[in-house]
Design a protein around this motif. Structure first.
Motif, PDB file in Angstrom:
ATOM      1  N   CYS A  92      -0.823  88.656  18.370  1.00  0.00           N
ATOM      2  CA  CYS A  92      -0.286  88.151  17.109  1.00  0.00           C
ATOM      3  C   CYS A  92      -0.183  86.627  17.134  1.00  0.00           C
ATOM      4  O   CYS A  92      -0.614  85.956  16.193  1.00  0.00           O
ATOM      5  CB  CYS A  92       1.073  88.786  16.851  1.00  0.00           C
ATOM      6  SG  CYS A  92       1.767  88.402  15.231  1.00  0.00           S
ATOM      7  N   LEU A  93       0.356  86.085  18.221  1.00  0.00           N
ATOM      8  CA  LEU A  93       0.484  84.631  18.327  1.00  0.00           C
ATOM      9  C   LEU A  93      -0.874  83.940  18.283  1.00  0.00           C
ATOM     10  O   LEU A  93      -1.011  82.864  17.691  1.00  0.00           O
ATOM     11  CB  LEU A  93       1.222  84.259  19.610  1.00  0.00           C
ATOM     12  CG  LEU A  93       2.709  84.630  19.659  1.00  0.00           C
ATOM     13  CD1 LEU A  93       3.268  84.413  21.059  1.00  0.00           C
ATOM     14  CD2 LEU A  93       3.502  83.869  18.614  1.00  0.00           C
ATOM     15  N   ALA A  94      -1.885  84.563  18.876  1.00  0.00           N
ATOM     16  CA  ALA A  94      -3.224  83.982  18.877  1.00  0.00           C
ATOM     17  C   ALA A  94      -3.816  83.922  17.472  1.00  0.00           C
ATOM     18  O   ALA A  94      -4.690  83.090  17.205  1.00  0.00           O
ATOM     19  CB  ALA A  94      -4.142  84.792  19.791  1.00  0.00           C
ATOM     20  N   VAL A 111       4.131  75.941   4.591  1.00  0.00           N
ATOM     21  CA  VAL A 111       3.766  77.341   4.831  1.00  0.00           C
ATOM     22  C   VAL A 111       3.951  77.599   6.314  1.00  0.00           C
ATOM     23  O   VAL A 111       3.525  76.813   7.159  1.00  0.00           O
ATOM     24  CB  VAL A 111       2.308  77.630   4.399  1.00  0.00           C
ATOM     25  CG1 VAL A 111       1.900  79.039   4.782  1.00  0.00           C
ATOM     26  CG2 VAL A 111       2.148  77.414   2.901  1.00  0.00           C
ATOM     27  N   TYR A 112       4.614  78.703   6.615  1.00  0.00           N
ATOM     28  CA  TYR A 112       4.893  79.084   7.994  1.00  0.00           C
ATOM     29  C   TYR A 112       4.277  80.448   8.283  1.00  0.00           C
ATOM     30  O   TYR A 112       4.220  81.303   7.403  1.00  0.00           O
ATOM     31  CB  TYR A 112       6.404  79.178   8.237  1.00  0.00           C
ATOM     32  CG  TYR A 112       7.124  77.866   8.077  1.00  0.00           C
ATOM     33  CD1 TYR A 112       7.312  77.031   9.158  1.00  0.00           C
ATOM     34  CD2 TYR A 112       7.606  77.465   6.841  1.00  0.00           C
ATOM     35  CE1 TYR A 112       7.966  75.819   9.016  1.00  0.00           C
ATOM     36  CE2 TYR A 112       8.265  76.254   6.687  1.00  0.00           C
ATOM     37  CZ  TYR A 112       8.438  75.444   7.782  1.00  0.00           C
ATOM     38  OH  TYR A 112       9.085  74.241   7.640  1.00  0.00           O
ATOM     39  N   ALA A 113       3.859  80.641   9.518  1.00  0.00           N
ATOM     40  CA  ALA A 113       3.374  81.935   9.988  1.00  0.00           C
ATOM     41  C   ALA A 113       4.327  82.409  11.073  1.00  0.00           C
ATOM     42  O   ALA A 113       4.795  81.605  11.882  1.00  0.00           O
ATOM     43  CB  ALA A 113       1.964  81.810  10.551  1.00  0.00           C
ATOM     44  N   ALA A 161       6.136  79.131  13.275  1.00  0.00           N
ATOM     45  CA  ALA A 161       5.015  78.200  13.458  1.00  0.00           C
ATOM     46  C   ALA A 161       4.652  77.670  12.080  1.00  0.00           C
ATOM     47  O   ALA A 161       4.680  78.399  11.102  1.00  0.00           O
ATOM     48  CB  ALA A 161       3.827  78.921  14.072  1.00  0.00           C
ATOM     49  N   ASP A 162       4.304  76.394  12.007  1.00  0.00           N
ATOM     50  CA  ASP A 162       3.871  75.851  10.729  1.00  0.00           C
ATOM     51  C   ASP A 162       2.544  75.137  10.871  1.00  0.00           C
ATOM     52  O   ASP A 162       2.036  74.970  11.961  1.00  0.00           O
ATOM     53  CB  ASP A 162       4.937  74.950  10.094  1.00  0.00           C
ATOM     54  CG  ASP A 162       5.219  73.691  10.898  1.00  0.00           C
ATOM     55  OD1 ASP A 162       4.301  73.182  11.557  1.00  0.00           O
ATOM     56  OD2 ASP A 162       6.339  73.207  10.829  1.00  0.00           O
ATOM     57  N   ALA A 163       2.001  74.762   9.750  1.00  0.00           N
ATOM     58  CA  ALA A 163       0.673  74.161   9.729  1.00  0.00           C
ATOM     59  C   ALA A 163       0.631  72.843  10.486  1.00  0.00           C
ATOM     60  O   ALA A 163      -0.431  72.397  10.883  1.00  0.00           O
ATOM     61  CB  ALA A 163       0.217  73.971   8.284  1.00  0.00           C
ATOM     62  N   ALA A 164       1.769  72.221  10.707  1.00  0.00           N
ATOM     63  CA  ALA A 164       1.798  70.939  11.427  1.00  0.00           C
ATOM     64  C   ALA A 164       1.731  71.128  12.946  1.00  0.00           C
ATOM     65  O   ALA A 164       1.480  70.181  13.659  1.00  0.00           O
ATOM     66  CB  ALA A 164       3.081  70.179  11.077  1.00  0.00           C
ATOM     67  N   TYR A 200      -0.401  93.862  14.958  1.00  0.00           N
ATOM     68  CA  TYR A 200      -1.007  93.728  16.284  1.00  0.00           C
ATOM     69  C   TYR A 200      -0.217  94.570  17.278  1.00  0.00           C
ATOM     70  O   TYR A 200       0.989  94.771  17.116  1.00  0.00           O
ATOM     71  CB  TYR A 200      -0.997  92.255  16.735  1.00  0.00           C
ATOM     72  CG  TYR A 200      -1.752  91.373  15.779  1.00  0.00           C
ATOM     73  CD1 TYR A 200      -3.111  91.158  15.929  1.00  0.00           C
ATOM     74  CD2 TYR A 200      -1.109  90.788  14.685  1.00  0.00           C
ATOM     75  CE1 TYR A 200      -3.811  90.369  15.035  1.00  0.00           C
ATOM     76  CE2 TYR A 200      -1.805  89.999  13.788  1.00  0.00           C
ATOM     77  CZ  TYR A 200      -3.156  89.799  13.965  1.00  0.00           C
ATOM     78  OH  TYR A 200      -3.852  89.024  13.067  1.00  0.00           O
ATOM     79  N   GLU A 201      -0.891  95.025  18.321  1.00  0.00           N
ATOM     80  CA  GLU A 201      -0.238  95.850  19.337  1.00  0.00           C
ATOM     81  C   GLU A 201       0.517  95.026  20.366  1.00  0.00           C
ATOM     82  O   GLU A 201       1.336  95.564  21.106  1.00  0.00           O
ATOM     83  CB  GLU A 201      -1.261  96.747  20.018  1.00  0.00           C
ATOM     84  CG  GLU A 201      -1.801  97.814  19.086  1.00  0.00           C
ATOM     85  CD  GLU A 201      -2.702  98.798  19.784  1.00  0.00           C
ATOM     86  OE1 GLU A 201      -2.626  98.923  21.022  1.00  0.00           O
ATOM     87  OE2 GLU A 201      -3.493  99.434  19.088  1.00  0.00           O
ATOM     88  N   SER A 202       0.269  93.712  20.412  1.00  0.00           N
ATOM     89  CA  SER A 202       1.019  92.868  21.343  1.00  0.00           C
ATOM     90  C   SER A 202       1.391  91.552  20.671  1.00  0.00           C
ATOM     91  O   SER A 202       0.724  91.088  19.748  1.00  0.00           O
ATOM     92  CB  SER A 202       0.204  92.586  22.613  1.00  0.00           C
ATOM     93  OG  SER A 202      -0.810  91.641  22.347  1.00  0.00           O
ATOM     94  N   ARG A 203       2.466  90.961  21.172  1.00  0.00           N
ATOM     95  CA  ARG A 203       2.909  89.663  20.649  1.00  0.00           C
ATOM     96  C   ARG A 203       1.873  88.588  20.946  1.00  0.00           C
ATOM     97  O   ARG A 203       1.651  87.697  20.125  1.00  0.00           O
ATOM     98  CB  ARG A 203       4.261  89.306  21.270  1.00  0.00           C
ATOM     99  CG  ARG A 203       4.840  88.019  20.737  1.00  0.00           C
ATOM    100  CD  ARG A 203       6.290  87.864  21.168  1.00  0.00           C
ATOM    101  NE  ARG A 203       6.873  86.673  20.650  1.00  0.00           N
ATOM    102  CZ  ARG A 203       7.268  86.471  19.391  1.00  0.00           C
ATOM    103  NH1 ARG A 203       7.121  87.434  18.501  1.00  0.00           N
ATOM    104  NH2 ARG A 203       7.787  85.332  19.011  1.00  0.00           N
TER     105      ARG A 203
END
Length: 89
Positions: free
Chosen positions: A36-38, A57-59, A85-88, A30-33
């Motif tokens: 990406c966070l979205a 699992v983490y992203a 970030a995680d699934a929880a 992604y070109e911006s954080r």
């Protein structure tokens, strides 16, 4: 434009985050954080994340430089200095 590209990577981990592996497959960039966070929630709902044989699992959105430093070996998230970030969440 800053020229920094952010990568969204998935990690499969033990519950305490001491032993993680980057899940296979290409990372999304992604070109911006903010972009990406979205996308983290969708990544955690992806087939790759759901099929992972790990307790957690983490992203994570990180720069390509940060991702390159983690490589593909085992990662201890507790020592990586990155909030995942995680699934929880």
């Amino acid at each position: 434009m800053s020229g920094v590209i952010f990568a969204l990577a998935l990690f499969g981990c033990t519950d305490d985050g001491s032993a993680c592996q980057r899940l296979s497959g290409p990372e999304q960039t992604y070109e911006s954080r903010i972009e990406c966070l979205a996308a983290q929630g969708a990544a955690l709902d992806s087939d790759s994340a759901m099929a992972a044989d790990f307790p957690s699992v983490y992203a994570q959105c990180m720069t390509n430089t940060q991702l390159a430093h983690l490589r593909h070996g085992a990662v201890d998230l507790r020592k990586a200095g990155i909030t995942f970030a995680d699934a929880a969440d």
